[in-house]
Design an enzyme around this catalytic site. Structure first.
Site: not given
Ligand SMILES: *[C@@H]1O[C@H](CO)[C@@H](O)[C@H](O)[C@H]1NC(C)=O
Ligand SMILES: *[C@@H]1O[C@H](CO)[C@@H](O)[C@H](O)[C@H]1NC(C)=O
Ligand SMILES: *[C@@H]1O[C@H](CO)[C@@H](O)[C@H](O)[C@H]1NC(C)=O
Ligand SMILES: *[C@@H]1O[C@H](CO)[C@@H](O)[C@H](O)[C@H]1NC(C)=O
Ligand SMILES: CC(=O)N[C@H]1CO[C@H](CO)[C@@H](O)[C@@H]1O
Length: 479
Positions: A117, A265
């Site tokens: 991220e 995720e």
């Protein structure tokens, strides 16, 4: 022959029928007392989980995975992205972390996650310039090493790299964030050229967290009021689909509407917030898993989606900057035991996952507030100390231990610190306010845990123990 043979057959059939096609899990290791990698790999096998996503390329983890045939996504942490902008360093990383394990009985590496991220707005663009060059170098190094056909580099991105405009907040208007559009376009072009997937993390829980106006049902898969996309007329009943399709639209606008999307995720936490509990986690997974099993996909992308659940285990060492829930994402507790009924085959049978075996705990001993303590003037300060050096995330509003009384609160904090310090007697002093007990202090809602024995922890590596022994021996000889 006989009963044991029959049992084995049942087990094998059980495992064969297990698991949504291609389901993976995220295995993070930011725990004060992590389970040993071998125990975790056995846990994956016992539950028929065949894919795992890591956050680094730790040697012990990789060794434990060797020979398991489990498909692995290894990772380069954000703080190494800058180094990977040097092609020689990238080649070395690939040699040591991918090709070194590429032998019969080695590790089945399928993906390299370049960063984690990296474009989160909270990182203030720190990784903006290094992510794409690092991705290029890693994939080029994989290609040069001759494994580029089977091992793909990808960047797990948070879902806020794309958005819909405020006047048209619908999936079909999805575009990459304008401030990172250049970088996103470069990344997507390069992924496409190398037939690598786009990896995105999608969190319906976070849509709900800190946003009391968010329609609760829309976070799940069982009865959200439909929201109609004004561009396509498609009805959306859950934020997962809407979010995923916003990405599909952003990719399409960038010219890559068919790019494979992998969900890196997705999951639901069980503590640390009023919406984080076992009941809602069950509701979430009981909606998600059957849809995956049926290859339902989303309105703009019907069919199979490769998904990694977040996460395998609770991690009491994680930063709680995102919120107290951050340490409670596991489908298993810190000790590898299941928290709630979960059916990985997506049939929603009311059964538990198989817990970790051979887990060693510290003795049944707790630290508690001493009710006979005379001077309690330092109580608040000692609780503060205990909590800032351990994990008190279950004490907050809406969490499992929020209903303890003042003494219970103190005991909880003292015990968490005592356990993290491996039940060292000195760690239960608290200026005379703490005392140890062999009585289980847990209540029905609130667990006072016993930590894992350090033999199953990587905090004391063999070499450190060896060093300590040597020092003891030499001290002895000097006397
Ligand atoms: C980002 O900037 C904010 C405000 O300037 C600061 O508080 C924060 O520490 C910065 N974060 C990082 C990762 O640099
Ligand atoms: C990234 O590159 C731009 C343009 O070269 C530069 O202005 C910016 O400071 C760089 N950012 C970082 C975090 O290095
Ligand atoms: C216990 O601690 C929690 C979290 O710090 C706090 O919200 C709660 O009010 C405390 N309860 C009592 C009775 O002190
Ligand atoms: C303590 O009690 C709780 C709740 O009854 C139970 O779940 C837990 O296993 C017990 N812990 C130990 C170490 O016996
Ligand atoms: C498991 C393993 O060998 N990890 C290595 C990955 O590459 C970095 C950088 O070369 C090494 O520091 C790690 O030890």
């Amino acid at each position: 022959m006989g009963f044991s043979w029959f049992l084995k057959l049942v087990l094998v059939l059980g495992i064969l029928s297990c698991c949504v096609n291609g389901l993976g899990v995220n295995w993070g290791t930011q725990a004060t007392h992590p389970l040993s990698p071998k125990t975790v790999v056995q846990l994956l096998k016992d539950n028929g989980i065949t894919k795992v996503k890591l956050f680094d390329a730790d040697k012990n983890t990789m060794s434990a995975l060797a020979g398991s045939n489990i498909e692995v996504m290894v990772a380069i942490p954000n703080n190494q992205l800058l180094v990977m902008t040097n092609y020689d360093k990238a080649k070395e990383w690939v040699r040591r972390n991918v090709t070194a394990y590429n032998f019969k009985g080695g590790v089945n590496v399928k993906y390299v996650a370049v960063g984690n991220e990296p474009f989160l707005t909270s990182y203030n663009n720190s990784f903006l310039n290094s992510t794409f060059p690092a991705l290029q170098n890693i994939q080029n190094a994989l290609n040069e090493a001759g494994v580029g056909d089977s091992v793909k580099a990808t960047v797990p991105l948070n879902a806020d790299v794309y958005e819909s405009p405020e006047n048209n907040p619908y999936p079909s208007f999805g575009r990459f964030r304008t401030d990172i559009n250049t970088e996103m376009t470069q990344i997507v072009e390069f992924l496409n050229k190398n037939k690598a997937p786009f990896t995105v993390n999608i969190y319906p829980f976070l849509s709900l967290y800190g946003n009391d106006d968010f329609p609760v049902n829309y976070a799940f898969f069982d009865g959200g009021t439909p929201i109609v996309d004004s561009g396509t007329g498609i009805q959306y009943t859950n934020v997962f689909d809407a979010n995923f399709d916003t990405l599909v639209s952003a990719l399409k606008a960038a010219g890559y509407g068919d790019m494979t999307i992998l969900v890196g995720e997705v999951g639901w936490p069980t503590d640390g917030d009023k919406n984080a509990n076992n009941g809602l986690a069950v509701r979430f997974y009981n909606g998600l898993l059957p849809r995956l099993a049926a290859n339902k996909g989303t309105p703009l992308r019907p069919g199979y989606i490769e998904v990694y659940l977040f996460a395998l285990l609770d991690e009491d060492g994680k930063s709680i900057a995102p919120g107290n829930f951050e340490r409670h994402w596991g489908i298993f507790r810190y000790d590898g035991q299941p928290k709630f009924p979960m059916d990985l085959s997506g049939q929603n049978q009311n059964k538990l996952l198989v817990g970790a075996t051979g887990v060693k705990y510290l003795p049944n001993k707790w630290c508690m507030f001493n009710p006979n303590a005379k001077d309690v003037s330092k109580l608040a300060a000692t609780i503060d100390f205990a909590c800032s050096n351990s994990d008190c995330t279950t004490l907050g509003y809406g969490s499992s231990c929020n209903n303890l009384d003042a003494n219970g609160n103190a005991s909880y904090a003292f015990n968490m610190y005592f356990q993290i310090k491996d039940q060292d007697e000195l760690a239960c002093g608290f200026q005379g306010l703490g005392t140890t007990t062999t009585q289980n202090l847990s209540t029905e809602q609130c667990s006072f845990p016993i930590q894992l024995a350090s033999s199953s922890s990587s905090f004391f590596s063999p070499s450190l123990v060896g060093l300590a022994l040597m020092m003891m021996v030499s001290t002895f000889m000097l006397q």
